[in-house]
Write a protein that holds these residues in place. Structure first.
Motif, PDB file in Angstrom:
ATOM      1  N   TYR A 165      -7.996  -2.789  -6.046  1.00 43.47           N
ATOM      2  CA  TYR A 165      -7.177  -3.592  -6.950  1.00 43.47           C
ATOM      3  C   TYR A 165      -6.108  -2.740  -7.645  1.00 43.47           C
ATOM      4  CZ  TYR A 165     -10.168  -7.663  -6.406  1.00 43.47           C
ATOM      5  OH  TYR A 165     -10.843  -8.736  -5.877  1.00 43.47           O
ATOM      6  N   LEU A 166      -5.907  -1.530  -7.172  1.00 42.74           N
ATOM      7  CA  LEU A 166      -4.834  -0.701  -7.699  1.00 42.74           C
ATOM      8  C   LEU A 166      -3.487  -1.346  -7.393  1.00 42.74           C
ATOM      9  CD1 LEU A 166      -6.014   2.915  -6.795  1.00 42.74           C
ATOM     10  CD2 LEU A 166      -5.463   2.083  -9.091  1.00 42.74           C
ATOM     11  N   ASN A 167      -2.576  -1.282  -8.329  1.00 44.85           N
ATOM     12  CA  ASN A 167      -1.246  -1.846  -8.105  1.00 44.85           C
ATOM     13  C   ASN A 167      -0.213  -0.992  -8.822  1.00 44.85           C
ATOM     14  OD1 ASN A 167      -0.610  -3.185 -10.898  1.00 44.85           O
ATOM     15  ND2 ASN A 167      -2.712  -3.811 -10.404  1.00 44.85           N
ATOM     16  N   VAL A 168       1.023  -1.142  -8.387  1.00 44.91           N
ATOM     17  CA  VAL A 168       2.124  -0.329  -8.911  1.00 44.91           C
ATOM     18  C   VAL A 168       2.312  -0.531 -10.415  1.00 44.91           C
ATOM     19  CG1 VAL A 168       4.631  -0.009  -8.829  1.00 44.91           C
ATOM     20  CG2 VAL A 168       3.326  -0.176  -6.705  1.00 44.91           C
ATOM     21  N   ARG A 223       0.822  -1.206   0.000  1.00 43.95           N
ATOM     22  CA  ARG A 223       0.000   0.000   0.000  1.00 43.95           C
ATOM     23  C   ARG A 223       0.861   1.262   0.000  1.00 43.95           C
ATOM     24  NH1 ARG A 223      -5.046  -1.952   3.887  1.00 43.95           N
ATOM     25  NH2 ARG A 223      -5.271  -3.959   2.839  1.00 43.95           N
ATOM     26  N   VAL A 224       1.989   1.198   0.680  1.00 48.59           N
ATOM     27  CA  VAL A 224       2.917   2.330   0.631  1.00 48.59           C
ATOM     28  C   VAL A 224       3.429   2.511  -0.801  1.00 48.59           C
ATOM     29  CG1 VAL A 224       5.164   3.177   1.386  1.00 48.59           C
ATOM     30  CG2 VAL A 224       3.608   2.166   3.044  1.00 48.59           C
ATOM     31  N   ALA A 225       3.714   1.394  -1.474  1.00 48.83           N
ATOM     32  CA  ALA A 225       4.188   1.457  -2.857  1.00 48.83           C
ATOM     33  C   ALA A 225       3.119   2.044  -3.775  1.00 48.83           C
ATOM     34  CB  ALA A 225       4.592   0.060  -3.336  1.00 48.83           C
ATOM     35  N   VAL A 226       1.863   1.690  -3.558  1.00 45.48           N
ATOM     36  CA  VAL A 226       0.767   2.248  -4.366  1.00 45.48           C
ATOM     37  C   VAL A 226       0.661   3.753  -4.130  1.00 45.48           C
ATOM     38  CG1 VAL A 226      -1.741   2.297  -4.665  1.00 45.48           C
ATOM     39  CG2 VAL A 226      -0.555   0.105  -4.514  1.00 45.48           C
ATOM     40  N   LYS A 227       0.806   4.186  -2.871  1.00 40.18           N
ATOM     41  CA  LYS A 227       0.788   5.621  -2.576  1.00 40.18           C
ATOM     42  C   LYS A 227       1.922   6.334  -3.318  1.00 40.18           C
ATOM     43  CE  LYS A 227      -1.203   5.510   2.107  1.00 40.18           C
ATOM     44  NZ  LYS A 227      -0.967   5.876   3.521  1.00 40.18           N
ATOM     45  N   GLN A 228       3.107   5.733  -3.299  1.00 40.06           N
ATOM     46  CA  GLN A 228       4.249   6.344  -3.979  1.00 40.06           C
ATOM     47  C   GLN A 228       4.003   6.445  -5.482  1.00 40.06           C
ATOM     48  OE1 GLN A 228       7.755   4.135  -2.925  1.00 40.06           O
ATOM     49  NE2 GLN A 228       7.866   4.993  -0.861  1.00 40.06           N
ATOM     50  N   ALA A 229       3.451   5.385  -6.055  1.00 38.39           N
ATOM     51  CA  ALA A 229       3.180   5.384  -7.496  1.00 38.39           C
ATOM     52  C   ALA A 229       2.148   6.463  -7.849  1.00 38.39           C
ATOM     53  CB  ALA A 229       2.694   4.009  -7.937  1.00 38.39           C
ATOM     54  N   LEU A 237      -5.703   4.263 -17.190  1.00 36.35           N
ATOM     55  CA  LEU A 237      -6.157   3.395 -16.101  1.00 36.35           C
ATOM     56  C   LEU A 237      -7.354   4.080 -15.463  1.00 36.35           C
ATOM     57  CD1 LEU A 237      -5.703   0.896 -14.279  1.00 36.35           C
ATOM     58  CD2 LEU A 237      -4.287   2.346 -12.819  1.00 36.35           C
ATOM     59  N   LEU A 238      -8.511   3.437 -15.538  1.00 35.65           N
ATOM     60  CA  LEU A 238      -9.748   4.013 -15.016  1.00 35.65           C
ATOM     61  C   LEU A 238     -10.146   3.296 -13.731  1.00 35.65           C
ATOM     62  CD1 LEU A 238     -12.280   5.797 -15.254  1.00 35.65           C
ATOM     63  CD2 LEU A 238     -13.271   4.039 -16.761  1.00 35.65           C
ATOM     64  N   VAL A 239     -10.322   4.077 -12.673  1.00 32.05           N
ATOM     65  CA  VAL A 239     -10.687   3.522 -11.366  1.00 32.05           C
ATOM     66  C   VAL A 239     -12.161   3.805 -11.112  1.00 32.05           C
ATOM     67  CG1 VAL A 239     -10.134   3.419  -8.915  1.00 32.05           C
ATOM     68  CG2 VAL A 239      -8.350   4.015 -10.576  1.00 32.05           C
ATOM     69  N   VAL A 240     -12.938   2.728 -10.930  1.00 33.89           N
ATOM     70  CA  VAL A 240     -14.381   2.857 -10.693  1.00 33.89           C
ATOM     71  C   VAL A 240     -14.737   2.098  -9.418  1.00 33.89           C
ATOM     72  CG1 VAL A 240     -14.935   3.121 -13.136  1.00 33.89           C
ATOM     73  CG2 VAL A 240     -14.874   0.832 -12.127  1.00 33.89           C
ATOM     74  N   THR A 241     -15.871   2.457  -8.830  1.00 35.74           N
ATOM     75  CA  THR A 241     -16.278   1.808  -7.583  1.00 35.74           C
ATOM     76  C   THR A 241     -16.689   0.358  -7.803  1.00 35.74           C
ATOM     77  OG1 THR A 241     -18.530   2.647  -7.890  1.00 35.74           O
ATOM     78  CG2 THR A 241     -17.030   3.966  -6.530  1.00 35.74           C
ATOM     79  N   GLU A 242     -17.287   0.086  -8.955  1.00 37.73           N
ATOM     80  CA  GLU A 242     -17.766  -1.269  -9.259  1.00 37.73           C
ATOM     81  C   GLU A 242     -17.705  -1.505 -10.762  1.00 37.73           C
ATOM     82  OE1 GLU A 242     -18.639  -4.915  -7.980  1.00 37.73           O
ATOM     83  OE2 GLU A 242     -18.566  -3.197  -6.616  1.00 37.73           O
ATOM     84  N   SER A 274     -14.775   6.959  -6.099  1.00 31.55           N
ATOM     85  CA  SER A 274     -13.717   5.999  -5.776  1.00 31.55           C
ATOM     86  C   SER A 274     -12.700   6.565  -4.798  1.00 31.55           C
ATOM     87  CB  SER A 274     -12.993   5.560  -7.053  1.00 31.55           C
ATOM     88  OG  SER A 274     -13.874   4.925  -7.953  1.00 31.55           O
ATOM     89  N   LEU A 275     -12.608   7.883  -4.710  1.00 33.67           N
ATOM     90  CA  LEU A 275     -11.583   8.509  -3.873  1.00 33.67           C
ATOM     91  C   LEU A 275     -11.682   8.118  -2.393  1.00 33.67           C
ATOM     92  CD1 LEU A 275     -11.443  12.051  -5.505  1.00 33.67           C
ATOM     93  CD2 LEU A 275      -9.671  10.280  -5.570  1.00 33.67           C
ATOM     94  N   PRO A 276     -12.866   8.195  -1.763  1.00 32.44           N
ATOM     95  CA  PRO A 276     -12.937   7.772  -0.355  1.00 32.44           C
ATOM     96  C   PRO A 276     -12.645   6.281  -0.174  1.00 32.44           C
ATOM     97  CG  PRO A 276     -15.129   8.261  -1.221  1.00 32.44           C
ATOM     98  CD  PRO A 276     -14.149   8.763  -2.223  1.00 32.44           C
ATOM     99  N   MET A 277     -12.957   5.463  -1.169  1.00 30.46           N
ATOM    100  CA  MET A 277     -12.662   4.029  -1.075  1.00 30.46           C
ATOM    101  C   MET A 277     -11.158   3.796  -1.134  1.00 30.46           C
ATOM    102  SD  MET A 277     -15.702   2.538  -3.536  1.00 30.46           S
ATOM    103  CE  MET A 277     -15.241   0.841  -3.242  1.00 30.46           C
ATOM    104  N   ILE A 278     -10.475   4.568  -1.981  1.00 27.88           N
ATOM    105  CA  ILE A 278      -9.013   4.459  -2.056  1.00 27.88           C
ATOM    106  C   ILE A 278      -8.387   4.888  -0.735  1.00 27.88           C
ATOM    107  CG2 ILE A 278      -6.951   5.394  -3.167  1.00 27.88           C
ATOM    108  CD1 ILE A 278      -8.575   5.624  -5.751  1.00 27.88           C
ATOM    109  N   ALA A 279      -8.886   5.995  -0.176  1.00 27.03           N
ATOM    110  CA  ALA A 279      -8.347   6.506   1.089  1.00 27.03           C
ATOM    111  C   ALA A 279      -8.563   5.507   2.227  1.00 27.03           C
ATOM    112  CB  ALA A 279      -9.003   7.845   1.424  1.00 27.03           C
ATOM    113  N   GLU A 280      -9.763   4.928   2.277  1.00 27.26           N
ATOM    114  CA  GLU A 280     -10.045   3.959   3.342  1.00 27.26           C
ATOM    115  C   GLU A 280      -9.154   2.732   3.225  1.00 27.26           C
ATOM    116  OE1 GLU A 280     -13.794   1.323   5.108  1.00 27.26           O
ATOM    117  OE2 GLU A 280     -14.071   2.640   3.377  1.00 27.26           O
ATOM    118  N   TRP A 281      -8.947   2.265   1.996  1.00 26.22           N
ATOM    119  CA  TRP A 281      -8.120   1.070   1.776  1.00 26.22           C
ATOM    120  C   TRP A 281      -6.651   1.333   2.079  1.00 26.22           C
ATOM    121  CZ3 TRP A 281      -5.220   0.070  -3.120  1.00 26.22           C
ATOM    122  CH2 TRP A 281      -4.553  -1.162  -3.079  1.00 26.22           C
TER     123      TRP A 281
END
Length: 204
Positions: free
Chosen positions: A168-171, A94-100, A141-146, A186-193
């Motif tokens: 399911y975001l990955n580096v 998760r730290v790596a995903v934040k960095q990316a 890369l498109l990030v959607v809730t579902e 999707s933003l609050p879901m990313i933050a929570e994860w």
């Protein structure tokens, strides 16, 4: 335009070592051990002694299946049982995903967009949505809730577009995309994860 969380999209990246490890781990997880060679005991033939033990002037030999012979078994070759998976803790991932995401944001390659909800599941709907979200060209890369059936139908025929859910975001996908488009829900879901590890929250 929605405000991006600084703890996710503005992380200082001291070096790229963790990103490299996470990138290689993603590739390793998808690697399959398909290669397999025959060992000495698995090669057909070779049951008969090639020549008699003495009197020929040649070195004694017991079987043509010996690895030093052409057509013999392979010593220390791949067996098909190899496990190429690289271990990486959930926190490190998760730290790596934040960095990316931070690197992409610093390069102005992260954009937010409203909800993507194609009504008919037509490819044209996806093309219009992406064109309205970003004018940049290249892979998206498109990030959607579902990932609904309509979204899958609308995006499956676009080779430059990949759709993922927040968890399911990955580096690999982030760094290889020219633009990361994140729908606002999707933003609050990313933050929570991504911040759940620090709070001892859910496992991803």
């Amino acid at each position: 335009m929605a405000t991006l969380d600084k703890t996710i999209f503005n992380v200082e990246v001291g070096n790229h070592e963790l990103l490299k490890v996470a990138y290689n781990a993603y590739l390793a997880d998808g690697r399959m051990a398909n290669a397999k060679t025959l060992k000495r005991g698995e090669v057909r033939g070779g049951g008969k002694k090639p020549w008699r033990q003495k009197g020929t002037g040649r070195a004694r030999f017991g079987s043509s299946r010996n690895p030093i012979w052409r057509g013999g078994g392979i010593a220390f070759g791949p067996t098909g049982d190899q496990n190429y998976t690289l271990k990486l803790s959930k926190t490190a991932k998760r730290v790596a995903v934040k960095q990316a995401l931070s690197l992409k944001n610093a390069a102005k390659s992260v954009v937010t967009a409203p909800v993507f909800a194609p009504k008919e599941g037509k490819t044209k709907e996806a093309i219009t949505f992406i064109e309205n979200a970003t004018k940049a060209e290249g892979s998206v890369l498109l990030v959607v809730t579902e990932k609904t059936d309509e979204i899958l139908r609308a995006t499956n025929n676009l080779p430059y577009l990949k759709v993922v859910r927040p968890t399911y975001l990955n580096v690999f996908d982030i760094l290889n995309a020219d633009v990361v488009v994140i729908t606002e829900p999707s933003l609050p879901m990313i933050a929570e994860w991504l911040n759940s590890v620090e709070r001892g929250g859910e496992n991803g």
